[in-house]
Design a protein around this motif. Structure first.
Motif, mmCIF file in Angstrom:
data_model
loop_
_atom_site.group_PDB
_atom_site.id
_atom_site.type_symbol
_atom_site.label_atom_id
_atom_site.label_comp_id
_atom_site.label_asym_id
_atom_site.label_seq_id
_atom_site.Cartn_x
_atom_site.Cartn_y
_atom_site.Cartn_z
ATOM 1 N N THR A 57 12.372 -0.607 8.367
ATOM 2 C CA THR A 57 11.434 -0.756 7.744
ATOM 3 C C THR A 57 10.647 -1.908 8.350
ATOM 4 N N THR A 58 11.448 -2.906 7.905
ATOM 5 C CA THR A 58 11.380 -4.582 8.278
ATOM 6 C C THR A 58 12.808 -4.626 9.220
ATOM 7 N N LYS A 59 12.398 -6.739 9.781
ATOM 8 C CA LYS A 59 13.208 -6.416 10.018
ATOM 9 C C LYS A 59 12.228 -7.880 10.875
ATOM 10 N N PRO A 60 12.933 -9.185 11.037
ATOM 11 C CA PRO A 60 12.813 -10.932 11.067
ATOM 12 C C PRO A 60 11.753 -10.661 12.596
ATOM 13 N N CYS A 61 10.962 -11.311 12.498
ATOM 14 C CA CYS A 61 10.007 -11.622 14.113
ATOM 15 C C CYS A 61 10.802 -12.692 14.951
ATOM 16 N N PRO A 62 11.263 -11.862 16.138
ATOM 17 C CA PRO A 62 12.212 -13.007 16.493
ATOM 18 C C PRO A 62 11.744 -13.885 18.053
ATOM 19 N N ARG A 63 10.205 -14.244 17.405
ATOM 20 C CA ARG A 63 9.506 -15.820 17.239
ATOM 21 C C ARG A 63 9.487 -16.826 16.025
ATOM 22 N N CYS A 64 9.345 -16.116 15.150
ATOM 23 C CA CYS A 64 8.360 -17.290 14.492
ATOM 24 C C CYS A 64 9.669 -16.443 12.693
ATOM 25 N N ASN A 65 10.536 -15.613 13.033
ATOM 26 C CA ASN A 65 11.510 -15.413 12.237
ATOM 27 C C ASN A 65 10.741 -15.180 10.010
ATOM 28 N N GLU A 66 9.940 -14.324 10.838
ATOM 29 C CA GLU A 66 9.066 -14.191 9.457
ATOM 30 C C GLU A 66 9.569 -12.544 9.598
ATOM 31 N N GLU A 67 9.032 -12.191 8.227
ATOM 32 C CA GLU A 67 9.349 -10.784 8.589
ATOM 33 C C GLU A 67 9.149 -9.223 9.163
ATOM 34 N N MET A 68 8.903 -8.599 10.084
ATOM 35 C CA MET A 68 7.592 -7.843 10.836
ATOM 36 C C MET A 68 7.946 -6.171 9.809
ATOM 37 N N CYS A 91 4.609 -8.432 13.383
ATOM 38 C CA CYS A 91 4.307 -9.333 12.975
ATOM 39 C C CYS A 91 2.990 -9.917 12.366
ATOM 40 N N THR A 92 2.484 -10.498 10.779
ATOM 41 C CA THR A 92 1.386 -10.014 10.299
ATOM 42 C C THR A 92 1.362 -12.043 10.186
ATOM 43 N N GLY A 118 3.617 -7.817 18.672
ATOM 44 C CA GLY A 118 3.561 -6.758 18.713
ATOM 45 C C GLY A 118 5.538 -7.098 19.290
ATOM 46 N N TRP A 119 6.530 -6.134 18.694
ATOM 47 C CA TRP A 119 7.593 -6.008 19.384
ATOM 48 C C TRP A 119 7.698 -4.245 19.947
ATOM 49 N N PRO A 120 8.767 -3.957 20.753
ATOM 50 C CA PRO A 120 8.797 -2.589 20.505
ATOM 51 C C PRO A 120 9.799 -2.073 19.329
ATOM 52 N N ALA A 121 9.305 -1.107 19.102
ATOM 53 C CA ALA A 121 10.957 -0.299 17.786
ATOM 54 C C ALA A 121 11.998 -0.329 18.315
ATOM 55 N N ASP A 122 12.648 -0.461 20.255
ATOM 56 C CA ASP A 122 14.340 -0.059 20.098
ATOM 57 C C ASP A 122 14.571 -1.494 20.585
ATOM 58 N N HIS A 123 13.695 -2.864 20.642
ATOM 59 C CA HIS A 123 14.255 -4.164 21.044
ATOM 60 C C HIS A 123 15.312 -3.850 20.196
#
Length: 351
Positions: A308-319, A337-338, A343-348
């Motif tokens: 349900t959550t994972k780190p953002c590849p761009r800013c490393n904050e929680e998505m 990412c707020t 937005g990143w695909p769920a299969d990323h």
């Protein structure tokens, strides 16, 4: 062209008319009741010169409330009438477009009717729709959608003469980011340039052109048609015994695929879903055993392997895991990412 100057009364009616008609009538009743109480208060007795000002102010408020209760009640009642008429026009417009084939009906309407059509589509899709447009054929956010405590923004462009470029799409995405919207839909009766399509790739913004909007309107008719078809089948033939789930052996129930290659078709789905996603095809031959689906319809819930959550590849904050609520990607999951509004695909790939 400068906007025509209006009175505060006209502005109040215009703003209130964007609400549902029943909400306008409620405001009319509440405003009348509250101001009636204020206007009915007895005049303040004056015991000395120092109380003259307070008594005059109280009398002025009571007088304003006496007239105001009728003015506000009339304004909100007029807004309710306008809202009801607009709602009826919007439904009839949608039905006319729904009955026709192709995109010609989209190209023939003006920008106001196009906005009403898009508004009615999302309303029928289960969103709470608030119209913010109406000032002109091109500008700002036209619709605000709310569903499951999430907010989505919509911009409508009735452009049939040329393609929508990347500039208005980029500006709209900036507004989405500033408002913290969960997603957005840019809807046009025309087409988009390749640059615009490339810009939204991997974001939580979806582009809807005239052809796709036509397909969405046609697809929205499938659930109601399926319900009628199921009623006809139930009368025409005896009930088919429920087969056993090929995965867990539990009893199965008839379901309708909401997306994927079998959208709109009935299939046997496990009664223990989402714990078990076993599925079988529905066979009309009496004794034939239903065959398991090699590619079962996509469930409406994320799989256990999808966090349900994972780190953002761009800013490393929680998505957070989100879901498109409409359009061609309806039901598909993505990570939003707020912080960087990306937005990143769920299969990323996992970070």
């Amino acid at each position: 062209m400068a906007r025509k100057r209006t009175s505060p009364f006209e502005d109040l009616v215009e703003v209130a008319s964007k609400l549902p008609w029943w909400a306008c009538l409620s405001l009319a009743a509440v405003s009348f009741a509250v101001l009636h109480v204020v206007a009915s208060r007895p005049p303040m007795p004056v015991a000395g010169p120092e109380q003259i000002g307070e008594a005059a102010a109280r009398g002025l408020v009571a007088t304003m409330a006496m007239f105001g209760k009728y003015i506000l009640a009339f304004a909100f009642s007029l807004a309710a009438l306008i809202s009801a008429i607009n709602s009826l026009r919007q439904k009839k417009l949608y039905q006319r477009v729904e009955a026709r084939k192709g995109t010609q009906a989209l190209n023939e309407m003006g920008w106001e009717d196009f906005e009403r059509l898009v508004s009615e589509y999302y309303r029928r899709s289960g969103f709470q729709v608030a119209r913010e447009g109406g000032r002109g054929p091109d500008g700002g956010i036209d619709l605000t959608l709310r569903k499951d405590k999430e907010t989505y923004l919509v911009q409508c462009k009735q452009w049939k003469a040329y393609k929508v470029g990347v500039k208005p799409v980029r500006e709209f995405y900036g507004v989405m980011a500033s408002r913290g919207a969960a997603g957005g839909y840019f809807v046009t009766s025309g087409e988009y340039t390749e640059e615009a399509k490339g810009f939204v790739r991997g974001t939580n913004l979806e582009l809807v052109d005239g052809r796709k909007l036509r397909e969405m309107i046609d697809a929205a008719r499938t659930p109601s048609l399926s319900v009628e078809r199921r009623k006809e089948v139930a009368v025409a033939r005896p009930a088919t015994p429920s087969p056993a789930c090929p995965k867990c052996g539990a009893e199965m129930a008839r379901r309708i695929a909401r997306r994927g290659a079998q959208t709109g078709r009935e299939f046997w789905g496990c009664s223990r879903f989402p714990k078990c996603n076993g599925a079988r095809q529905i066979e009309d031959q009496g004794e034939k055993e239903p065959a398991p689906l090699s590619d079962p319809p996509t469930p409406d819930a994320p799989t256990q392997s999808m966090p349900t959550t994972k780190p953002c590849p761009r800013c490393n904050e929680e998505m957070r895991l989100r879901q498109f609520q409409s359009g061609s990607r309806s039901g598909q999951y993505f990570y939003g990412c707020t912080t960087c509004k990306k937005g990143w695909p769920a299969d990323h790939h996992s970070s």
